[in-house]
Design a protein around this motif. Structure first.
Motif, PDB file in Angstrom:
ATOM      1  N   THR A 291      27.806  31.699  -9.152  1.00 17.51           N
ATOM      2  CA  THR A 291      27.302  30.855 -10.229  1.00 17.51           C
ATOM      3  C   THR A 291      27.611  29.399  -9.911  1.00 17.51           C
ATOM      4  O   THR A 291      28.645  29.083  -9.303  1.00 17.51           O
ATOM      5  CB  THR A 291      27.905  31.230 -11.601  1.00 17.51           C
ATOM      6  N   GLU A 292      26.704  28.536 -10.328  1.00 19.23           N
ATOM      7  CA  GLU A 292      26.836  27.113 -10.037  1.00 19.23           C
ATOM      8  C   GLU A 292      26.025  26.358 -11.094  1.00 19.23           C
ATOM      9  O   GLU A 292      24.946  26.790 -11.475  1.00 19.23           O
ATOM     10  CB  GLU A 292      26.314  26.857  -8.611  1.00 19.23           C
ATOM     11  N   ALA A 293      26.600  25.243 -11.573  1.00 20.30           N
ATOM     12  CA  ALA A 293      25.945  24.497 -12.652  1.00 20.30           C
ATOM     13  C   ALA A 293      25.071  23.357 -12.136  1.00 20.30           C
ATOM     14  O   ALA A 293      24.075  23.009 -12.772  1.00 20.30           O
ATOM     15  CB  ALA A 293      27.007  23.939 -13.605  1.00 20.30           C
TER      16      ALA A 293
ATOM     17  N   ASP B 110      26.727  28.518 -16.349  1.00 22.57           N
ATOM     18  CA  ASP B 110      28.012  27.891 -16.649  1.00 22.57           C
ATOM     19  C   ASP B 110      29.109  28.928 -16.411  1.00 22.57           C
ATOM     20  O   ASP B 110      29.086  30.013 -17.017  1.00 22.57           O
ATOM     21  CB  ASP B 110      28.014  27.423 -18.109  1.00 22.57           C
ATOM     22  N   ALA B 111      30.057  28.571 -15.557  1.00 22.33           N
ATOM     23  CA  ALA B 111      31.112  29.515 -15.187  1.00 22.33           C
ATOM     24  C   ALA B 111      32.061  29.810 -16.343  1.00 22.33           C
ATOM     25  O   ALA B 111      32.929  30.678 -16.210  1.00 22.33           O
ATOM     26  CB  ALA B 111      31.890  28.974 -13.990  1.00 22.33           C
ATOM     27  N   ARG B 112      31.926  29.121 -17.454  1.00 19.53           N
ATOM     28  CA  ARG B 112      32.818  29.409 -18.580  1.00 19.53           C
ATOM     29  C   ARG B 112      32.324  30.612 -19.389  1.00 19.53           C
ATOM     30  O   ARG B 112      32.963  31.026 -20.355  1.00 19.53           O
ATOM     31  CB  ARG B 112      32.983  28.171 -19.459  1.00 19.53           C
TER      32      ARG B 112
ATOM     33  N   LEU C 194      38.063  31.332  -8.190  1.00 25.35           N
ATOM     34  CA  LEU C 194      37.970  30.127  -9.020  1.00 25.35           C
ATOM     35  C   LEU C 194      38.451  28.938  -8.183  1.00 25.35           C
ATOM     36  O   LEU C 194      39.645  28.778  -7.940  1.00 25.35           O
ATOM     37  CB  LEU C 194      38.839  30.327 -10.276  1.00 25.35           C
ATOM     38  N   ASP C 195      37.502  28.147  -7.721  1.00 23.11           N
ATOM     39  CA  ASP C 195      37.806  27.099  -6.746  1.00 23.11           C
ATOM     40  C   ASP C 195      37.206  25.771  -7.227  1.00 23.11           C
ATOM     41  O   ASP C 195      36.140  25.368  -6.767  1.00 23.11           O
ATOM     42  CB  ASP C 195      37.201  27.529  -5.396  1.00 23.11           C
ATOM     43  N   PRO C 196      37.895  25.114  -8.157  1.00 23.39           N
ATOM     44  CA  PRO C 196      37.306  23.925  -8.793  1.00 23.39           C
ATOM     45  C   PRO C 196      37.662  22.625  -8.064  1.00 23.39           C
ATOM     46  O   PRO C 196      38.489  22.610  -7.156  1.00 23.39           O
ATOM     47  CB  PRO C 196      38.004  23.923 -10.153  1.00 23.39           C
TER      48      PRO C 196
HETATM   49  C1  LIG Z   1      35.105  22.420  -5.521  1.00 20.25           C
HETATM   50  S1  LIG Z   1      33.452  22.894  -5.725  1.00 20.25           S
HETATM   51  C2  LIG Z   1      33.494  24.569  -5.175  1.00 20.25           C
HETATM   52  C3  LIG Z   1      33.720  24.731  -3.693  1.00 20.25           C
HETATM   53  C4  LIG Z   1      33.333  26.090  -3.159  1.00 20.25           C
HETATM   54  N1  LIG Z   1      34.070  27.162  -3.788  1.00 20.25           N
HETATM   55  C5  LIG Z   1      33.507  26.125  -1.640  1.00 20.25           C
HETATM   56  O1  LIG Z   1      34.361  26.857  -1.118  1.00 20.25           O
HETATM   57  O2  LIG Z   1      32.809  25.395  -0.970  1.00 20.25           O
HETATM   58  C6  LIG Z   1      33.239  23.039  -7.464  1.00 20.25           C
HETATM   59  C7  LIG Z   1      31.802  23.346  -7.892  1.00 20.25           C
HETATM   60  O3  LIG Z   1      31.809  23.737  -9.254  1.00 20.25           O
HETATM   61  C8  LIG Z   1      30.608  23.318  -9.873  1.00 20.25           C
HETATM   62  N2  LIG Z   1      30.820  23.358 -11.336  1.00 20.25           N
HETATM   63  C9  LIG Z   1      31.551  22.481 -12.079  1.00 20.25           C
HETATM   64  N3  LIG Z   1      31.574  22.877 -13.382  1.00 20.25           N
HETATM   65  C10 LIG Z   1      30.877  24.053 -13.442  1.00 20.25           C
HETATM   66  C11 LIG Z   1      30.564  24.954 -14.507  1.00 20.25           C
HETATM   67  N4  LIG Z   1      30.993  24.749 -15.763  1.00 20.25           N
HETATM   68  N5  LIG Z   1      29.851  26.054 -14.216  1.00 20.25           N
HETATM   69  C12 LIG Z   1      29.417  26.291 -12.937  1.00 20.25           C
HETATM   70  N6  LIG Z   1      29.654  25.452 -11.902  1.00 20.25           N
HETATM   71  C13 LIG Z   1      30.372  24.345 -12.151  1.00 20.25           C
HETATM   72  C14 LIG Z   1      30.375  21.945  -9.278  1.00 20.25           C
HETATM   73  O4  LIG Z   1      29.004  21.594  -9.373  1.00 20.25           O
HETATM   74  C15 LIG Z   1      30.835  22.154  -7.817  1.00 20.25           C
HETATM   75  O5  LIG Z   1      29.765  22.496  -6.993  1.00 20.25           O
END
Ligand SMILES: C[S@@+](CC[C@H](N)C(=O)[O-])C[C@H]1O[C@@H](n2cnc3c(N)ncnc32)[C@H](O)[C@@H]1O
Length: 342
Positions: free
Chosen positions: A56-58, A82-84, A97-99
């Protein structure tokens, strides 16, 4: 744009974890914040542990990137979401979970989306906050008073674990760290999440009062915490962690894992450094690692280097014993015949 090459080793470690912990199987995974999907796609392709992986990705641009990247991976499902929100595919065996920054806004969803006994992997990159550079922010965000200085990053990892344990309890689960580490500017932990029951032991979470603390010197701005004072590594898992066949950086991965395998045998909170001890005790030259290790082991204690710092070491000996050894090694060194004595 979304791909962070600094995390290559981290993804190698993720594959090493999945190979050692899960082994081959048809499990279901969820990469909550996919960005490019690199983390989950590597797990899906290289571990053999998963038959499906949800991404999932926003961010709309990132969604397109993940879609393109995932096209040739059987089992990959990509969704703009939305990942929430817990996805309809839940429960999962593994949630990643990798924010950017702090994971807190996603933790409870990640926990709720797991099957009993599933694994939650959590990164936090807000180490400035967790490691005590911004103590007020740490108290507000994680509800803990941080350790400052050289032991701040480990304190940060332990504060994050205490936070995850607390949210777990709120969700009716307990967490058991399988692998938790500090690397560069982030911390990461893999946790087994099991339902809370009447027989669940209390979490090893507490405050550290520097005056009563027998471990490495943490400074005098305490009490510190609450923080996780239990193990960082699962003793059965750590020896099985091996460099994956397709590791992007096999040498660095092996070095890191070798350190973790050894360290898991002396899994005590916080580490010493010879030069810090020598400076604090007014000993002009720090003892060598070999001399320290030998002295501790001879006295029946354990010694292991830590992955957190090149010269850091952990021991189950109380600080008083470590200090006495550093002093006595100075005396031994001092009693060596000098040139003028010969
Ligand atoms: C640090 S990056 C993830 C890196 C990835 N796991 C990797 O290994 O390359 C965080 C991602 O979360 C996405 N994101 C932020 N808030 C989100 C939400 N509420 N729901 C889904 N995606 C979200 C951002 O657009 C961004 O692409």
């Amino acid at each position: 744009m979304f791909y962070n090459p600094n995390m290559v080793l981290d993804r190698d470690l993720g594959v090493a974890f999945a190979l050692a912990y899960f082994g081959p199987g048809a499990r279901r995974g969820w990469d909550m914040l996919a960005a490019t999907g690199a983390r989950g796609l590597r797990l899906l392709a290289e571990s053999g542990a998963f038959s499906s992986f949800l991404f999932t990705e926003a961010h709309p641009d990132a969604v397109e990137v993940v879609r393109a990247n995932a096209r040739t991976f059987p089992g990959a499902i990509v969704r703009a979401a939305d990942a929430r929100d817990v996805p309809p595919e839940a429960p999962f065996d593994y949630v990643d979970l990798d924010p950017y920054g702090s994971p807190i806004e996603f933790v409870s969803t990640g926990i709720r989306a797991l099957r009993p006994g599933g694994v939650l992997a959590v990164t936090a990159t807000d180490l400035m906050v967790l490691a005590g550079v911004q103590p007020g922010a740490c108290e507000r965000r994680y509800g803990s008073h941080p350790v400052r200085g050289r032991l701040g990053p480990e304190g940060g990892l332990r504060i994050l674990l205490a936070y995850l344990a607390r949210v777990g309890r709120e969700e009716g689960r307990t967490v058991h760290p399988l692998l938790a580490y500090v690397r560069g500017h982030h911390v990461r932990s893999y946790l087994e999440v099991v339902p809370l029951s009447a027989t669940s032991p209390p979490d090893p979470v507490g405050m550290v009062d520097p005056g009563a603390w027998a471990g490495p010197f943490l400074g005098d701005r305490g009490p510190y915490g609450p923080m996780w004072l239990g193990p960082l590594f699962d003793a059965a898992l750590a020896p099985r962690l091996a460099t994956p066949p397709h590791a992007a950086d096999p040498r660095a991965t092996e070095e890191f894992l070798a350190r973790i395998r050894a360290e898991s045998d002396v899994d005590r909170p916080f580490y010493h450094e010879a030069n810090e001890l020598a400076a604090a005790l007014g000993v002009p030259f720090p003892p060598s690692r070999e001399a320290l290790s030998l002295a501790l082991v001879t006295r029946g204690f354990r010694f292991a280097r830590t992955h957190m710092r090149p010269e850091g070491f952990r021991t189950d000996a109380p600080r008083t014993v470590v200090e006495e050894i550093v002093r006595s090694l100075r005396e031994t060194a001092g009693s060596r015949p000098s040139r003028s004595d010969r």
